[in-house]
Every structure is written in C-alpha cells, then in structure tokens.
Design a protein around this motif. Sequence first.
Motif, PDB file in Angstrom:
ATOM      1  N   GLY A  60     -23.794 -11.556  20.951  1.00  0.00           N
ATOM      2  CA  GLY A  60     -23.860 -11.268  21.571  1.00  0.00           C
ATOM      3  C   GLY A  60     -22.472 -10.212  21.888  1.00  0.00           C
ATOM      4  N   ASP A  61     -21.835 -10.414  20.800  1.00  0.00           N
ATOM      5  CA  ASP A  61     -20.374  -9.874  21.139  1.00  0.00           C
ATOM      6  C   ASP A  61     -20.865  -8.423  21.603  1.00  0.00           C
ATOM      7  OD1 ASP A  61     -19.294 -12.083  21.459  1.00  0.00           O
ATOM      8  OD2 ASP A  61     -17.958 -11.216  19.511  1.00  0.00           O
ATOM      9  N   SER A  62     -20.443  -7.080  22.567  1.00  0.00           N
ATOM     10  CA  SER A  62     -20.308  -5.643  22.761  1.00  0.00           C
ATOM     11  C   SER A  62     -19.851  -5.442  21.904  1.00  0.00           C
ATOM     12  CB  SER A  62     -19.695  -5.079  23.651  1.00  0.00           C
ATOM     13  OG  SER A  62     -18.107  -5.762  23.969  1.00  0.00           O
ATOM     14  N   GLY A  63     -20.555  -4.358  20.915  1.00  0.00           N
ATOM     15  CA  GLY A  63     -20.426  -3.030  19.735  1.00  0.00           C
ATOM     16  C   GLY A  63     -20.037  -3.893  18.585  1.00  0.00           C
ATOM     17  N   THR A  64     -21.149  -4.674  18.656  1.00  0.00           N
ATOM     18  CA  THR A  64     -21.920  -5.572  17.422  1.00  0.00           C
ATOM     19  C   THR A  64     -23.233  -5.743  17.015  1.00  0.00           C
ATOM     20  OG1 THR A  64     -21.835  -7.596  18.045  1.00  0.00           O
ATOM     21  CG2 THR A  64     -19.730  -6.604  17.345  1.00  0.00           C
ATOM     22  N   PHE A  65     -22.912  -5.092  15.994  1.00  0.00           N
ATOM     23  CA  PHE A  65     -24.535  -5.049  15.070  1.00  0.00           C
ATOM     24  C   PHE A  65     -24.566  -5.225  13.873  1.00  0.00           C
ATOM     25  CE2 PHE A  65     -22.738  -1.023  15.763  1.00  0.00           C
ATOM     26  CZ  PHE A  65     -22.837  -0.654  14.513  1.00  0.00           C
ATOM     27  N   ALA A  66     -24.087  -5.600  13.363  1.00  0.00           N
ATOM     28  CA  ALA A  66     -24.499  -6.220  11.872  1.00  0.00           C
ATOM     29  C   ALA A  66     -24.896  -7.161  11.689  1.00  0.00           C
ATOM     30  CB  ALA A  66     -22.914  -6.552  11.329  1.00  0.00           C
ATOM     31  N   ASP A  67     -25.465  -7.918  12.840  1.00  0.00           N
ATOM     32  CA  ASP A  67     -26.659  -8.738  12.536  1.00  0.00           C
ATOM     33  C   ASP A  67     -28.176  -8.906  11.969  1.00  0.00           C
ATOM     34  OD1 ASP A  67     -24.353 -10.505  12.036  1.00  0.00           O
ATOM     35  OD2 ASP A  67     -24.795 -12.096  14.092  1.00  0.00           O
ATOM     36  N   ARG A  68     -27.915  -8.196  13.496  1.00  0.00           N
ATOM     37  CA  ARG A  68     -29.287  -7.657  14.102  1.00  0.00           C
ATOM     38  C   ARG A  68     -29.771  -6.225  12.187  1.00  0.00           C
ATOM     39  NH1 ARG A  68     -31.058  -2.537  14.596  1.00  0.00           N
ATOM     40  NH2 ARG A  68     -29.000  -2.026  15.008  1.00  0.00           N
ATOM     41  N   PRO A  81     -18.040  -6.383   7.392  1.00  0.00           N
ATOM     42  CA  PRO A  81     -18.637  -5.327   7.479  1.00  0.00           C
ATOM     43  C   PRO A  81     -18.258  -4.970   9.027  1.00  0.00           C
ATOM     44  CG  PRO A  81     -20.852  -7.024   6.855  1.00  0.00           C
ATOM     45  CD  PRO A  81     -18.808  -7.627   6.734  1.00  0.00           C
ATOM     46  N   ILE A  82     -17.622  -3.663   9.386  1.00  0.00           N
ATOM     47  CA  ILE A  82     -17.560  -3.338  10.078  1.00  0.00           C
ATOM     48  C   ILE A  82     -17.876  -2.317  11.426  1.00  0.00           C
ATOM     49  CG2 ILE A  82     -15.414  -2.299  11.142  1.00  0.00           C
ATOM     50  CD1 ILE A  82     -13.982  -2.882   8.493  1.00  0.00           C
ATOM     51  N   GLN A  83     -18.348  -2.377  12.746  1.00  0.00           N
ATOM     52  CA  GLN A  83     -19.181  -2.362  13.523  1.00  0.00           C
ATOM     53  C   GLN A  83     -17.701  -1.114  14.371  1.00  0.00           C
ATOM     54  OE1 GLN A  83     -21.847  -5.784  14.551  1.00  0.00           O
ATOM     55  NE2 GLN A  83     -19.824  -5.972  13.123  1.00  0.00           N
ATOM     56  N   LEU A  84     -18.300   0.108  14.050  1.00  0.00           N
ATOM     57  CA  LEU A  84     -17.484   1.190  15.587  1.00  0.00           C
ATOM     58  C   LEU A  84     -18.675   1.243  16.026  1.00  0.00           C
ATOM     59  CD1 LEU A  84     -16.440   3.474  12.022  1.00  0.00           C
ATOM     60  CD2 LEU A  84     -15.323   2.268  14.230  1.00  0.00           C
ATOM     61  N   ALA A  85     -18.879   1.211  17.596  1.00  0.00           N
ATOM     62  CA  ALA A  85     -19.589   1.398  18.638  1.00  0.00           C
ATOM     63  C   ALA A  85     -17.769   1.789  19.862  1.00  0.00           C
ATOM     64  CB  ALA A  85     -20.086   0.533  18.669  1.00  0.00           C
ATOM     65  N   GLY A  86     -18.903   2.412  21.242  1.00  0.00           N
ATOM     66  CA  GLY A  86     -18.421   2.975  22.163  1.00  0.00           C
ATOM     67  C   GLY A  86     -18.051   4.498  21.795  1.00  0.00           C
ATOM     68  N   ASN A  87     -17.136   5.212  22.703  1.00  0.00           N
ATOM     69  CA  ASN A  87     -16.648   6.488  22.313  1.00  0.00           C
ATOM     70  C   ASN A  87     -16.690   6.664  20.661  1.00  0.00           C
ATOM     71  OD1 ASN A  87     -16.224   9.121  23.199  1.00  0.00           O
ATOM     72  ND2 ASN A  87     -15.053   8.824  25.504  1.00  0.00           N
ATOM     73  N   VAL A  88     -16.920   6.700  19.911  1.00  0.00           N
ATOM     74  CA  VAL A  88     -16.803   6.963  18.931  1.00  0.00           C
ATOM     75  C   VAL A  88     -17.582   8.341  18.276  1.00  0.00           C
ATOM     76  CG1 VAL A  88     -17.809   5.120  17.837  1.00  0.00           C
ATOM     77  CG2 VAL A  88     -15.976   6.493  16.533  1.00  0.00           C
ATOM     78  N   ARG A  89     -17.107   9.023  17.098  1.00  0.00           N
ATOM     79  CA  ARG A  89     -18.615  10.413  16.475  1.00  0.00           C
ATOM     80  C   ARG A  89     -19.490   9.465  15.225  1.00  0.00           C
ATOM     81  NH1 ARG A  89     -19.312  15.293  16.243  1.00  0.00           N
ATOM     82  NH2 ARG A  89     -19.715  16.776  14.199  1.00  0.00           N
ATOM     83  N   VAL A  98     -10.895  -5.183  19.327  1.00  0.00           N
ATOM     84  CA  VAL A  98     -11.448  -5.423  18.868  1.00  0.00           C
ATOM     85  C   VAL A  98     -12.324  -6.979  18.541  1.00  0.00           C
ATOM     86  CG1 VAL A  98     -11.002  -5.948  15.736  1.00  0.00           C
ATOM     87  CG2 VAL A  98     -10.586  -3.916  16.710  1.00  0.00           C
ATOM     88  N   GLY A  99     -13.356  -7.195  18.295  1.00  0.00           N
ATOM     89  CA  GLY A  99     -13.795  -8.400  19.100  1.00  0.00           C
ATOM     90  C   GLY A  99     -14.587  -9.023  19.665  1.00  0.00           C
ATOM     91  N   GLY A 100     -14.979  -8.366  20.054  1.00  0.00           N
ATOM     92  CA  GLY A 100     -16.127  -7.797  21.377  1.00  0.00           C
ATOM     93  C   GLY A 100     -15.186  -7.873  22.699  1.00  0.00           C
ATOM     94  N   PRO A 101     -16.024  -8.668  23.312  1.00  0.00           N
ATOM     95  CA  PRO A 101     -15.375  -8.283  25.041  1.00  0.00           C
ATOM     96  C   PRO A 101     -14.179  -9.639  25.398  1.00  0.00           C
ATOM     97  CG  PRO A 101     -17.756  -9.609  24.807  1.00  0.00           C
ATOM     98  CD  PRO A 101     -17.637  -9.504  23.863  1.00  0.00           C
ATOM     99  N   GLY A 124     -12.749 -11.030  15.056  1.00  0.00           N
ATOM    100  CA  GLY A 124     -14.068 -12.169  15.751  1.00  0.00           C
ATOM    101  C   GLY A 124     -15.414 -11.619  14.844  1.00  0.00           C
ATOM    102  N   HIS A 125     -16.577 -10.800  15.194  1.00  0.00           N
ATOM    103  CA  HIS A 125     -17.543 -10.015  14.378  1.00  0.00           C
ATOM    104  C   HIS A 125     -17.134  -8.796  13.670  1.00  0.00           C
ATOM    105  CE1 HIS A 125     -21.500 -10.971  13.134  1.00  0.00           C
ATOM    106  NE2 HIS A 125     -22.129  -9.813  14.065  1.00  0.00           N
TER     107      HIS A 125
END
Length: 515
Positions: A171-179, A316-324, A359-362, A389-390
């Motif tokens: 459920g954390d924002s910017g995370t998608f590794a599980d999916r 597994p680090i997930q990069l999200a948000g305003n990132v290229r 880092v670590g969701g909301p 966190g995740h």
Amino acid sequence: MTRAYVSGDMASVALGADEVVAALAVRGVEVVRTGSRGLFRIEPLVEIDTPEGRIAYGPVEANEIDAVLDGTHASRIGRIEDHPFFAPQQRFTFARCGVIDPLSLDDYAAHGGWQALDKARALTPQAVVDEVKASGLRGRGGAGFPTGIKWQTVLDTRSPEKFIVCNADEGDSGTFADRMLMEGDPFCLIEGMAIAAHAVGAGHGFIYIRSEYPFAIRVMQAAITRAAPRIAPFALEVRVGAGAYVCGEETALLDSIEGKRGQVRAKPPLPAIEGLFGRPTVINNVLSLAAVPFIVAEGAQAYQAVGFGRSRGTMPIQLAGNVRNGGLFEAGFGITLGELVNDIGGGTETGRPVKTVQVGGPLGAYFPPAMFDLPFDYEAFAAAGGLIGHAGITVFDDTVDMAHMARFAMEFCAHESCGKCTPCRIGAVRGMETIDRIVGGGRQPGGLEAMPQMRNAAARPRDRAAEIALLRDLCDTMKFGSLCALGGFTPYPVLSALDHFPQDFDQPATAQAAE
C-alpha cells in the motif's frame, strides 16, 4: 517463426503493451508474455529472438512494429543486460522477471526453479532455518526484523497447526516490487513459501493481496493451481484485501484473513506464537519470501557476501515520483541515495533541481540533497531519522511545498487509522489542525467544516514557536504511544519536513498546496 517477448505486467499494459502484441500477432509473430524488466521509461518493450540473443526495442508503439521486425527501429536497445539501468544491478530476487513466461512451469524449471525446494526438503527443518539465519535476511517490508529468528520462533512453538502468511498488501506510495514479482515470477514466491512451510512445519498458507492488484491476483491464482502438485502437501490460497492501508500491518492483516474488521492487535502475543486463528504463524513480506529460494539454492554465504553492515543481500529499490528513470533497481545494500536518485534515476523528469526524496512510503522521512551520501542501510537510515520500509523512493523537485506534505502525512494517518488507539486516531487530526495554524492561510482539517466552533478554534492565531513545539510534542506522543507503525511512523515525514525545510513553514500556504 519469429519469436518476440512482451511484458504482460500491469504497468506495461497501461502503457500500450497489449496493442503492441496485437500488431505482432497480425504479422504472424509468436509472442511470449513476460513480466516487466523494470524500467518503465522503455515500456512497451519488445525483445526479438535472434542468433545473437534477445535484442530489445523500446518504447515501441503498435504502428512501429514493422521497423522493429526489420531491425531499423530508432529505439533499438540491444541486449537488455547491457543497458545502463540494468548492467550494474545484482538481480538475486528478480533474476527471472522479464525473462520467462510467468505461468510456464517449464520456463521456471529451466531457469533454476524448484531446485531450492528440493534441496530444502532434503534437509531438516532446523537446517533450513539455520541457513536463513546465516544469510542475514531481514524483513523487506518494515523494520527489518531478522527473518530466520521469526522462523525459529514458529519452529520452536508446539502446535497441531501452523500457517505461512505472505503480506502482499503493498500500500505504500511509490512501491510496486511486490506486484512486479507476483506478475512476473509467481512461482518464486510460491517456492519461498513452500520452503518456509517445510522449515517450520506449516501445512497451509495464504497470500494476502490488495484488491487494487487485479493482474497480480489473477496470475497468482493461476500459478497456485499449476504449482499445487509440486508443492504438496503444502496448500496455498489467495485472500483479497478490501483496500485498507492498515491491513498492511501484520496483525490487522491476520484479522482480515479471519473475516474480521482489520484492526491492529496488541502484542504480545506475537503472531509467531499466536497468529492466524490463534496458531503459530510465519508472516513475511513478498520480497522476504521471494529471497529464500536464492539463499537455499546458492547457499547462505552467497547471499550474506553482498550488502553493507548488518544489511545483507540485495534490496529491490523502487524509484518513483518526479524521476526520469522510474522503475525497479535491485542492488546490494550500501548504494547511496545520491547514486540512486541522480545516477540511476537520472534526476527529475521535469529537469528542475531535486528538492527532496521520501523513502519508505507515505510515512517515510524526507531527505534533502545534502544527505544524499547516506548509504542505503537499515541502521544508517534509522540513525538519520528515517526508515527503509519497502524501499520505495519518491522524488520531488523544487516546486514542492513541504508544509503541505507534512500536513498530508497527518491527513493520511487520520484517514487510514483503524481507530483502535488514541494517539493515532486523535493525534493525526490534532496534527492537521496544528500545521494549519503554523502555516496560516485558512486551511482546515478535513471533516471539520460542519463543526464551526472547532473550525474557529483551529484557525485561532497563536505564537508560531509555541505551535511548532506543540507539533513536535504531539509527534513524540504518536511515535511512542501508538499501537502500531501507522501512528508511530507518521511523525517521520512531519519532523523531517520541519527539520530540513523550516522555510516552508514560514509562509502562508500557496494556492496549489491549499488544494
């Protein structure tokens, strides 16, 4: 016949992968649907089988397929393993994602699948637990508790029935590794859970997946059906959550599986002793369980040799948000925030300066560029007032209003609280009111519009220094008095915003922030 590989991952489909597959099919191309490689900027990605190996092109649109097939497409990448985003990675957990057909038992076995389960079942349960402990594997979803110790507790607890529960409520924002793992390599998770079952003596397992992941639910259910004979006598099933963020907390998740309202349980007793249906339960995150097959197959030392300090193995680090370069980057612990955001992530998508990363969701802390030499490590982050966190990293450029982000953390907590403890249930609402008074501008906490006497009290001017001191005291109460991490972690974004960006609390809220 020409063979092409195209991702069936939810993100890839959203970017047009199905249309690309249809265009390939019209031209008589055999298409294998895979998981995503993990760099969404190059999706839809098409890989073509050639004598030189799989040659990648991306991003590709459906009307560009002819150029892909004749090798003239402008977005020719070549071997995906040589791409700058993928070449430095250490893919222990995600080695098969994007490579195999997720629901092919033959593909999975051809790429090392089931070797770990066979090896584990030839060992005693204690020997398997010892291997996991020796690897240094820690929980990949929260506080980083050693996985082997949790398994040891369940193994040592006598009971006629034990359970394995996978927390896939990502459920954390910017995370998608599980999916990504469930959609791209579901048998890896199944194998990890079957090994855990052998290690502790469990006969039944549950994968708790959030309802917002329809692709992952469908793939996991199909994978469980196909793998059932291979993992017997261990039985496995999917349970679907209803969207409550608090059900990512392990005890609220257990209540949800039992058919109750998802509320946090007081501990002790720990779930390892009295968990699902009152029985000893191993409850681990997707990434923790999916790391187990590598550890057992390759040996604890191979996993333990990678990492930094007490943080061993890869993350597994997930990069999200305003990132290229948004996507998943698996690497050993120790890589710095600066390397991840600037070198791997490529800076902001807007081209503006990075102001902060969360880092670590909301409920994770905000880190400014001045702290980008911080190594990605559990202890280093804890010492810096944050948490891994995740391992989701959300990037913000210099237009972000940090007072607004601090208020959002309190608002999020108030909205998602299960209501069982006072510091979380009430503290988050008081936090919104206090931040509104600090920044001015008339912003009011949600839900108070119908209560004018409270609204007027919340807006009453007070000494700003006193309000900030009150906010810090409130955060201290929430951090140490909340029943679970929802209320306990909410102070991290609030205090880090106050500490690193005090100037954002000095001015009235902008119109954008007020929205």
